[in-house]
Scaffold this motif. Structure first.
Motif, mmCIF file in Angstrom:
data_model
loop_
_atom_site.group_PDB
_atom_site.id
_atom_site.type_symbol
_atom_site.label_atom_id
_atom_site.label_comp_id
_atom_site.label_asym_id
_atom_site.label_seq_id
_atom_site.Cartn_x
_atom_site.Cartn_y
_atom_site.Cartn_z
ATOM 1 N N VAL A 234 8.845 5.158 -9.634
ATOM 2 C CA VAL A 234 9.496 3.856 -9.429
ATOM 3 C C VAL A 234 9.280 3.282 -8.034
ATOM 4 C CG1 VAL A 234 11.320 4.262 -11.118
ATOM 5 C CG2 VAL A 234 11.685 4.939 -8.742
ATOM 6 N N SER A 235 9.378 1.955 -7.984
ATOM 7 C CA SER A 235 9.388 1.207 -6.720
ATOM 8 C C SER A 235 10.834 0.998 -6.281
ATOM 9 C CB SER A 235 8.786 -0.181 -6.928
ATOM 10 O OG SER A 235 7.402 -0.127 -7.018
ATOM 11 N N ALA A 236 10.987 0.465 -5.079
ATOM 12 C CA ALA A 236 12.310 0.035 -4.619
ATOM 13 C C ALA A 236 12.712 -1.221 -5.390
ATOM 14 C CB ALA A 236 12.236 -0.271 -3.126
ATOM 15 N N ALA A 237 14.007 -1.559 -5.350
ATOM 16 C CA ALA A 237 14.461 -2.762 -6.061
ATOM 17 C C ALA A 237 13.747 -3.997 -5.504
ATOM 18 C CB ALA A 237 15.971 -2.898 -5.903
ATOM 19 N N ILE B 264 14.022 -5.040 -1.440
ATOM 20 C CA ILE B 264 14.676 -4.036 -0.597
ATOM 21 C C ILE B 264 13.719 -3.508 0.486
ATOM 22 C CG2 ILE B 264 15.663 -1.697 -0.625
ATOM 23 C CD1 ILE B 264 17.627 -3.899 -1.571
ATOM 24 N N THR B 265 12.451 -3.316 0.138
ATOM 25 C CA THR B 265 11.510 -2.785 1.147
ATOM 26 C C THR B 265 11.397 -3.743 2.336
ATOM 27 O OG1 THR B 265 10.301 -1.763 -0.657
ATOM 28 C CG2 THR B 265 9.188 -1.826 1.461
ATOM 29 N N ASP B 266 11.376 -5.052 2.051
ATOM 30 C CA ASP B 266 11.307 -6.019 3.157
ATOM 31 C C ASP B 266 12.545 -5.897 4.043
ATOM 32 O OD1 ASP B 266 8.895 -7.029 2.262
ATOM 33 O OD2 ASP B 266 9.825 -8.605 1.050
ATOM 34 N N GLY C 270 14.096 2.942 -0.042
ATOM 35 C CA GLY C 270 14.263 2.053 -1.195
ATOM 36 C C GLY C 270 13.810 2.743 -2.475
ATOM 37 N N GLU C 271 12.635 3.330 -2.423
ATOM 38 C CA GLU C 271 12.095 4.056 -3.583
ATOM 39 C C GLU C 271 12.971 5.272 -3.892
ATOM 40 O OE1 GLU C 271 10.119 2.268 -1.761
ATOM 41 O OE2 GLU C 271 8.843 1.319 -3.258
ATOM 42 N N TYR C 272 13.400 5.956 -2.802
ATOM 43 C CA TYR C 272 14.210 7.171 -2.967
ATOM 44 C C TYR C 272 15.494 6.836 -3.762
ATOM 45 C CZ TYR C 272 17.444 10.923 -1.718
ATOM 46 O OH TYR C 272 18.369 11.941 -1.792
ATOM 47 N N GLY D 74 8.045 6.281 -5.712
ATOM 48 C CA GLY D 74 6.674 5.946 -5.316
ATOM 49 C C GLY D 74 6.576 5.677 -3.830
ATOM 50 N N PHE D 75 5.353 5.340 -3.388
ATOM 51 C CA PHE D 75 5.135 4.731 -2.060
ATOM 52 C C PHE D 75 5.066 5.694 -0.873
ATOM 53 C CE2 PHE D 75 7.160 1.587 1.205
ATOM 54 C CZ PHE D 75 5.943 1.075 1.577
ATOM 55 N N TYR D 76 5.572 6.927 -1.016
ATOM 56 C CA TYR D 76 5.542 7.790 0.170
ATOM 57 C C TYR D 76 5.241 9.242 -0.184
ATOM 58 C CZ TYR D 76 10.377 9.283 -0.974
ATOM 59 O OH TYR D 76 11.493 9.784 -1.579
ATOM 60 N N THR E 247 0.182 2.014 2.017
ATOM 61 C CA THR E 247 0.193 0.570 2.245
ATOM 62 C C THR E 247 1.124 -0.070 1.208
ATOM 63 O OG1 THR E 247 -1.782 0.465 0.899
ATOM 64 C CG2 THR E 247 -2.097 0.363 3.278
ATOM 65 N N ARG E 248 1.496 -1.320 1.438
ATOM 66 C CA ARG E 248 2.424 -2.004 0.533
ATOM 67 C C ARG E 248 1.886 -1.950 -0.906
ATOM 68 N NH1 ARG E 248 6.532 -5.182 2.873
ATOM 69 N NH2 ARG E 248 7.369 -4.992 0.779
ATOM 70 N N GLY E 249 2.804 -1.802 -1.837
ATOM 71 C CA GLY E 249 2.395 -1.689 -3.238
ATOM 72 C C GLY E 249 1.945 -0.278 -3.597
ATOM 73 N N GLY E 250 2.170 0.664 -2.683
ATOM 74 C CA GLY E 250 1.631 2.020 -2.843
ATOM 75 C C GLY E 250 2.191 2.814 -4.017
ATOM 76 N N SER E 251 3.293 2.376 -4.591
ATOM 77 C CA SER E 251 3.844 3.128 -5.731
ATOM 78 C C SER E 251 2.839 3.204 -6.890
ATOM 79 C CB SER E 251 5.125 2.472 -6.244
ATOM 80 O OG SER E 251 6.063 2.406 -5.220
ATOM 81 N N ASP E 252 1.989 2.196 -6.979
ATOM 82 C CA ASP E 252 0.938 2.228 -8.004
ATOM 83 C C ASP E 252 0.060 3.472 -7.823
ATOM 84 O OD1 ASP E 252 1.567 -0.172 -9.225
ATOM 85 O OD2 ASP E 252 0.284 -1.350 -7.897
HETATM 86 N N1 ASP Z 1 8.287 -1.030 -2.342
HETATM 87 C C1 ASP Z 1 6.999 -1.000 -1.732
HETATM 88 C C2 ASP Z 1 6.521 -2.420 -1.464
HETATM 89 O O1 ASP Z 1 7.287 -3.357 -1.571
HETATM 90 C C3 ASP Z 1 6.021 -0.213 -2.507
HETATM 91 C C4 ASP Z 1 5.820 -0.612 -3.931
HETATM 92 O O2 ASP Z 1 6.602 -1.347 -4.495
HETATM 93 O O3 ASP Z 1 4.850 -0.188 -4.537
HETATM 94 O O4 ASP Z 1 5.397 -2.610 -1.110
#
Ligand code: ASP
Length: 437
Positions: free
Chosen positions: A36-39, A49-51, A114-116, A167-169, A181-186
């Protein structure tokens, strides 16, 4: 059948979205691993939330109070927990983060929370085991992911019904948390899919897959049902909004199909990305997609017999290399070679590059054309149909679009045309109408 699923920020934005996620996961017993990603945003103008976490860190760095921002983050997760009727002690988690912020926290650790928190809540909601990314996703000292080690560690974690992973870390060899990098949960999802040798990696987002053209230009473009990794690379390189390259490599390497799906429209089959696509009799679209980029420069160097002269191309290429300019396309004629590159890469070096070409190559003529857009028509079936390029050029000609450049490789996976920036939208529209509609 074994599936790994990744849900993006919009799928984790509030309790209502969590319910959709649960329904999707429970619809198939093969859906065992969830990343999962952060909200994310609940509505336009809402905050991710990440922002907010990045913003908190910036405040901490400058010694400015960030209580109100932290409260927004805390409120979002407490609300999700309460709306779902869960009993997880999220307040204790938040208090631990707040304490670390006071004692000194790294930016990466703070933004990873956020992801946690999303994963802790979803694990509780699904009755799955929470597996922290720090238990397996390992970076090397050089900051690259230690892929094999990460796979081994994840494979050795015992679980029963299923697991949820943030995800993401991941974790550095010195036990520090590091984010991607941003979007890393993918990428986390793709790594988990590869580690488990999943039959499919489902990437759940808020769109029903990759579209055949930019929806801001073409009204309701058709979604792409099947696409190869190579075609996807062509389209994303040309600016189509698709997954990050890093996402693709673990699943591509392991030949795992990647299925982009929409959490808000779960019946829609979305887009399946594979190494090789079988022909789909229901979908005889001759091309897979159209994408393009604005603002290129074409530098045309003309000298009698230039293309046939041994070493001439090398000499000119070296001039570009010396100035740190990569050449993206290189069509040629008998006496002229055309060097095509994004304006942003050449603009401030243009006159020195031209000067050097004049001195070292002694051309008959150098011409510079700017305000060029490059459009790629991508498709695996084009190679087997004679007359493709003819049809394409005829369509553009009939619509008064002046083609400034053409490039097509022998593999015929794409046909590239250069046109004036002003014709960009019209060209995409014409190509879509001629080949898809
Ligand atoms: N939450 C992180 C972001 O906003 C990572 C992700 O969503 O994949 O980039």
């Amino acid at each position: 059948m074994f599936k790994v699923l990744k849900f993006g920020g919009s799928s984790m934005a509030d309790a209502n979205q969590y319910c959709k996620v649960k329904e999707i996961v429970e619809a198939e017993s093969s859906r065992r691993v969830v990343v999962v990603s952060a909200a994310g945003k609940r509505f336009p103008g809402d905050n991710k939330i990440t922002d907010l976490l990045y913003l908190c860190y910036a405040h901490l760095q400058y010694g400015v109070c960030c209580d109100s921002i932290f409260e927004m983050i805390a409120d979002r997760y407490i609300e999700i927990r309460d709306d779902l009727g869960l009993s997880l002690d999220i307040e204790a988690e938040l208090a631990a983060i707040r304490k670390k912020m006071n004692d000194g926290i790294t930016q990466d650790e703070l933004v990873s929370r956020g992801e946690y928190l999303s994963a802790r809540l979803l694990a509780d909601f699904l009755g799955f085991k929470f597996v922290d990314a720090t238990e397996w996703l390992t970076f090397r000292f050089d900051g690259e992911i230690d892929v094999e080690k990460s796979y081994r560690k994840l494979q050795n974690i015992p679980y029963e019904s299923g697991i949820v992973i943030p995800g993401f870390y991941g974790i550095m060899p010195n036990a520090n948390i590091k984010v991607m990098t941003r979007g890393g949960s993918d990428i986390t999802g793709a790594l988990a899919a590869a580690a488990f040798k999943a039959d499919v990696y489902e990437n759940w987002t808020d769109v029903s897959g990759v579209l055949m053209a930019d929806p801001r230009i073409v009204e309701n473009p058709k979604p792409i049902k099947h696409i190869t990794y190579d075609e996807l690379r062509e389209l994303s390189y040309m600016g189509a909004q698709v997954l990050h390259e890093g996402t693709i490599f673990p699943v591509k390497q392991n030949n795992i199909p990647l299925n982009i799906r929409n959490t808000n429209d779960p019946k829609n089959p979305g887009t399946v990305i594979m190494k090789k696509c079988e022909d789909d009799p229901e979908n005889d679209n001759f091309i897979t997609g159209i994408a393009g980029r604005h603002d290129f420069h074409i530098i045309s160097v003309t000298r009698h017999g230039l293309s046939a002269a041994v070493g001439a191309l090398k000499k000119i290429s070296e001039i570009f290399e010396r100035h740190g300019v990569a050449i993206e396309y290189l069509p040629s004629a008998i006496d002229t070679i055309f060097f095509v590159m994004p304006t942003a890469n050449i603009a401030d070096k243009l006159y020195s590059v031209i000067g050097d070409i004049e001195n070292e190559i002694k051309p008959d003529k150098i011409e510079v054309t700017d305000n060029i857009s490059i459009i790629a028509v991508v498709g695996r079936k084009m190679a087997f149909k004679p007359g493709t390029s003819g049809r394409l050029f005829a369509a553009l000609g009939q619509n008064n679009i002046n083609i400034r450049m053409i490039s097509q490789g022998p593999d015929e996976r794409n046909i590239i045309v250069g046109i004036d920036n002003k014709d960009y939208e019209k060209t995409i529209q014409v190509l879509y109408n001629s080949f898809v509609k």
